[in-house]
Design a protein around this motif. Structure first.
Motif, mmCIF file in Angstrom:
data_model
loop_
_atom_site.group_PDB
_atom_site.id
_atom_site.type_symbol
_atom_site.label_atom_id
_atom_site.label_comp_id
_atom_site.label_asym_id
_atom_site.label_seq_id
_atom_site.Cartn_x
_atom_site.Cartn_y
_atom_site.Cartn_z
ATOM 1 N N TYR A 1 0.823 -1.226 0.000
ATOM 2 C CA TYR A 1 0.000 0.000 0.000
ATOM 3 C C TYR A 1 0.856 1.276 0.000
ATOM 4 O O TYR A 1 0.331 2.369 0.069
ATOM 5 C CB TYR A 1 -0.957 0.076 1.202
ATOM 6 C CG TYR A 1 -1.902 -1.090 1.355
ATOM 7 C CD1 TYR A 1 -2.198 -1.937 0.309
ATOM 8 C CD2 TYR A 1 -2.528 -1.328 2.584
ATOM 9 C CE1 TYR A 1 -3.074 -3.010 0.473
ATOM 10 C CE2 TYR A 1 -3.407 -2.390 2.756
ATOM 11 C CZ TYR A 1 -3.671 -3.230 1.685
ATOM 12 O OH TYR A 1 -4.544 -4.282 1.860
ATOM 13 N N GLN A 2 2.183 1.106 -0.006
ATOM 14 C CA GLN A 2 3.035 2.307 -0.050
ATOM 15 C C GLN A 2 3.906 2.280 -1.297
ATOM 16 O O GLN A 2 5.100 2.567 -1.264
ATOM 17 C CB GLN A 2 3.882 2.395 1.217
ATOM 18 C CG GLN A 2 3.034 2.725 2.429
ATOM 19 C CD GLN A 2 3.808 2.680 3.727
ATOM 20 O OE1 GLN A 2 4.990 3.010 3.756
ATOM 21 N NE2 GLN A 2 3.143 2.264 4.795
ATOM 22 N N SER B 1 0.197 5.897 -4.853
ATOM 23 C CA SER B 1 -1.228 5.933 -4.481
ATOM 24 C C SER B 1 -2.148 5.605 -5.653
ATOM 25 O O SER B 1 -3.294 5.208 -5.466
ATOM 26 C CB SER B 1 -1.573 7.308 -3.904
ATOM 27 O OG SER B 1 -1.493 8.275 -4.934
ATOM 28 N N THR C 1 -3.561 3.359 -8.654
ATOM 29 C CA THR C 1 -3.608 1.916 -8.909
ATOM 30 C C THR C 1 -4.442 1.629 -10.162
ATOM 31 O O THR C 1 -5.033 2.545 -10.737
ATOM 32 C CB THR C 1 -4.239 1.161 -7.714
ATOM 33 O OG1 THR C 1 -5.621 1.548 -7.639
ATOM 34 C CG2 THR C 1 -3.535 1.472 -6.407
ATOM 35 N N GLU D 1 4.972 7.917 -9.530
ATOM 36 C CA GLU D 1 4.767 7.640 -8.095
ATOM 37 C C GLU D 1 5.434 6.334 -7.674
ATOM 38 O O GLU D 1 6.061 6.245 -6.626
ATOM 39 C CB GLU D 1 3.267 7.534 -7.785
ATOM 40 C CG GLU D 1 2.573 8.859 -7.661
ATOM 41 C CD GLU D 1 1.148 8.689 -7.123
ATOM 42 O OE1 GLU D 1 0.761 7.556 -6.786
ATOM 43 O OE2 GLU D 1 0.443 9.713 -7.044
#
Ligand SMILES: [Zn+2]
Length: 179
Positions: free
Chosen positions: A124-125, A128, A130, A154
């Motif tokens: 999850y890091q 951000s 997806t 990102e």
């Protein structure tokens, strides 16, 4: 991507088939399987037969792979991070001929690095944005492309612990193949 289930098994990772994607956090209901499906179908508005659109294919493959290292082989992280580094930092106009060259370069590199492993950023890091964010914009080509670029940027930043290492390999590659 078909054998991602067996790679996960080999990596001792249990794949969950409900809820959000356990690796990138995509807003799925069938977990990583749905995330892989969305990715494998491509993003409809982009015509990948056009040469000028190839870069979005490279960027999305790199972004998705680096968000899901648990379902890929060990050296895939190096390859995809290297390609993003060459595209973003070295401003390389990537093409299909360069990918096998990069693979060969990495194969030669890894012979002397039996102990080199890359540790992925926490789940999850890894950026951000997806797959579910991209698919939500897939009917607008321009927005979709912008988001794919941001997605890759990102993810590239999330892996910044490895930028220095990757730069050494990239330098060597660019001397041999890009100038
Ligand atoms: Zn995912």
């Amino acid at each position: 991507m078909q054998d991602y289930i067996s790679i996960a098994e080999k990596n001792n990772v249990v794949l969950l088939d409900k809820g959000v994607c356990q690796f990138c956090g995509a807003n799925t209901t069938r977990g990583v399987h749905e995330c892989v499906e969305i990715f494998s179908l491509g993003f409809q508005s982009i015509d990948y037969s056009k040469k000028e659109n190839h870069s979005y294919r490279f960027l999305s493959v790199d972004a998705h792979t680096l968000q899901h290292p648990e379902i890929h082989g060990r050296w895939n992280n190096h390859f995809h991070l290297l390609r993003l580094h060459l595209i973003f930092i070295y401003k390389t106009h990537w093409n299909y001929q360069l990918s096998p060259k990069l693979s060969d370069h990495l194969n030669a590199y890894k012979v002397n690095k039996p102990d080199e492993f890359s540790i992925p950023p926490e789940i999850y890091q890894r950026g951000s944005i997806t797959t579910t964010d991209i698919i939500a914009r897939s009917n607008d080509e321009d927005k979709c492309k912008k988001m794919i670029k941001k997605w890759a940027e990102e993810v590239y930043q999330a892996w910044n612990d490895y930028h220095t290492l990757i730069d050494e390999i990239a330098k060597d590659f660019s001397k041999k193949h890009l100038f």
